[in-house]
Motif scaffolding. Structure first.
Motif, PDB file in Angstrom:
ATOM      1  N   PRO A   1      -7.055 -11.504   9.481  1.00  0.00           N
ATOM      2  CA  PRO A   1      -7.334 -10.117   9.880  1.00  0.00           C
ATOM      3  C   PRO A   1      -6.332  -9.555  10.890  1.00  0.00           C
ATOM      4  CG  PRO A   1      -9.221 -11.544  10.355  1.00  0.00           C
ATOM      5  CD  PRO A   1      -8.154 -12.399   9.767  1.00  0.00           C
ATOM      6  N   ARG A   2      -5.734 -10.400  11.702  1.00  0.00           N
ATOM      7  CA  ARG A   2      -4.798  -9.906  12.715  1.00  0.00           C
ATOM      8  C   ARG A   2      -3.347  -9.934  12.257  1.00  0.00           C
ATOM      9  NH1 ARG A   2      -6.072 -12.352  18.460  1.00  0.00           N
ATOM     10  NH2 ARG A   2      -4.079 -11.356  18.703  1.00  0.00           N
ATOM     11  N   HIS A   3      -3.114 -10.164  10.972  1.00  0.00           N
ATOM     12  CA  HIS A   3      -1.749 -10.237  10.445  1.00  0.00           C
ATOM     13  C   HIS A   3      -1.073  -8.867  10.522  1.00  0.00           C
ATOM     14  CE1 HIS A   3       1.561 -11.573   7.944  1.00  0.00           C
ATOM     15  NE2 HIS A   3       1.440 -10.444   7.281  1.00  0.00           N
ATOM     16  N   ARG A   4       0.175  -8.849  10.978  1.00  0.00           N
ATOM     17  CA  ARG A   4       0.936  -7.596  11.063  1.00  0.00           C
ATOM     18  C   ARG A   4       1.813  -7.489   9.823  1.00  0.00           C
ATOM     19  NH1 ARG A   4       1.456  -9.399  16.673  1.00  0.00           N
ATOM     20  NH2 ARG A   4       3.399 -10.408  16.082  1.00  0.00           N
ATOM     21  N   SER A   5       1.466  -6.531   8.976  1.00  0.00           N
ATOM     22  CA  SER A   5       2.240  -6.328   7.757  1.00  0.00           C
ATOM     23  C   SER A   5       2.977  -4.994   7.849  1.00  0.00           C
ATOM     24  CB  SER A   5       1.310  -6.382   6.549  1.00  0.00           C
ATOM     25  OG  SER A   5       0.260  -5.463   6.696  1.00  0.00           O
TER      26      SER A   5
ATOM     27  N   ARG B   1      -0.067   2.121  12.374  1.00  0.00           N
ATOM     28  CA  ARG B   1      -0.788   0.862  12.213  1.00  0.00           C
ATOM     29  C   ARG B   1       0.025  -0.081  11.350  1.00  0.00           C
ATOM     30  NH1 ARG B   1      -6.844   3.080  10.948  1.00  0.00           N
ATOM     31  NH2 ARG B   1      -7.166   4.091  12.964  1.00  0.00           N
TER      32      ARG B   1
ATOM     33  N   ASP C   1      -1.532  -2.467   9.129  1.00  0.00           N
ATOM     34  CA  ASP C   1      -2.651  -3.104   8.448  1.00  0.00           C
ATOM     35  C   ASP C   1      -2.642  -2.885   6.937  1.00  0.00           C
ATOM     36  OD1 ASP C   1      -3.197  -0.428   8.430  1.00  0.00           O
ATOM     37  OD2 ASP C   1      -5.186  -0.590   9.309  1.00  0.00           O
ATOM     38  N   THR C   2      -1.478  -2.652   6.361  1.00  0.00           N
ATOM     39  CA  THR C   2      -1.426  -2.378   4.932  1.00  0.00           C
ATOM     40  C   THR C   2      -1.636  -3.625   4.085  1.00  0.00           C
ATOM     41  OG1 THR C   2       0.971  -2.652   4.918  1.00  0.00           O
ATOM     42  CG2 THR C   2       0.120  -0.421   5.227  1.00  0.00           C
ATOM     43  N   GLY C   3      -1.330  -4.787   4.615  1.00  0.00           N
ATOM     44  CA  GLY C   3      -1.451  -6.021   3.848  1.00  0.00           C
ATOM     45  C   GLY C   3      -0.265  -6.252   2.926  1.00  0.00           C
TER      46      GLY C   3
END
Length: 150
Positions: free
Chosen positions: A50-54, A125, A127-129
């Motif tokens: 969940p905290r991954h920076r994409s 942000r 948070d796109t994944g």
């Protein structure tokens, strides 16, 4: 010759250890460790934490314009200096400025997330994944407003 033998030994050891764990799991014996598992990447993707920076994205307002007010905090805090923002006056009296031009050069970005933390408007942000960033040229890795608002 010694390096060759050492390489074969390491490969054989990994193979045997993984086979033992897979065999134990096949017979229903639980172990603390699983054997190595290969994920077939394009078809199946490993879930990201969940905290991954994409990849970056800009958050739009209700009217579709970016929420960015061109305060330049993201530009100031960026250690790799990959963000470029050009401010313009907004005709709406509630909003003083807006980002007429917002670009992120992904060839220079280190994905540290400082720009997200510094933004007072929560306009940017990560948070796109999206983690598969491939392009045919460097110009394709410069993301402007059109790509960031998608």
């Amino acid at each position: 010759m010694g390096a060759l033998i050492r390489g074969v030994w390491i490969t054989a050891r990994h193979f045997i250890v993984n086979m033992v764990f897979h065999t134990l799991r096949f017979f229903g014996l639980k172990t603390k460790r699983r054997g190595a598992v290969t994920i077939q990447y394009p078809e199946k993707k490993k879930p990201l934490p969940p905290r991954h920076r994409s990849l970056h994205r800009l958050v739009p307002r209700g009217d579709g314009k970016p929420r960015c007010v061109a305060c330049m905090l993201c530009v100031t805090v960026c250690p790799s200096e990959c963000i470029f923002v050009e401010a313009a006056e907004d005709p709406d009296p509630e909003i003083q400025k807006y980002a007429a031009r917002f670009e992120i050069d992904l060839t220079r970005c280190c994905f540290c997330g400082f720009c997200v933390e510094a933004c007072p408007e929560d306009a940017i942000r990560m948070d796109t994944g999206t983690i598969d960033l491939a392009a045919g040229s460097r110009e394709d890795l410069i993301y402007g407003l059109d790509k960031l608002l998608r």
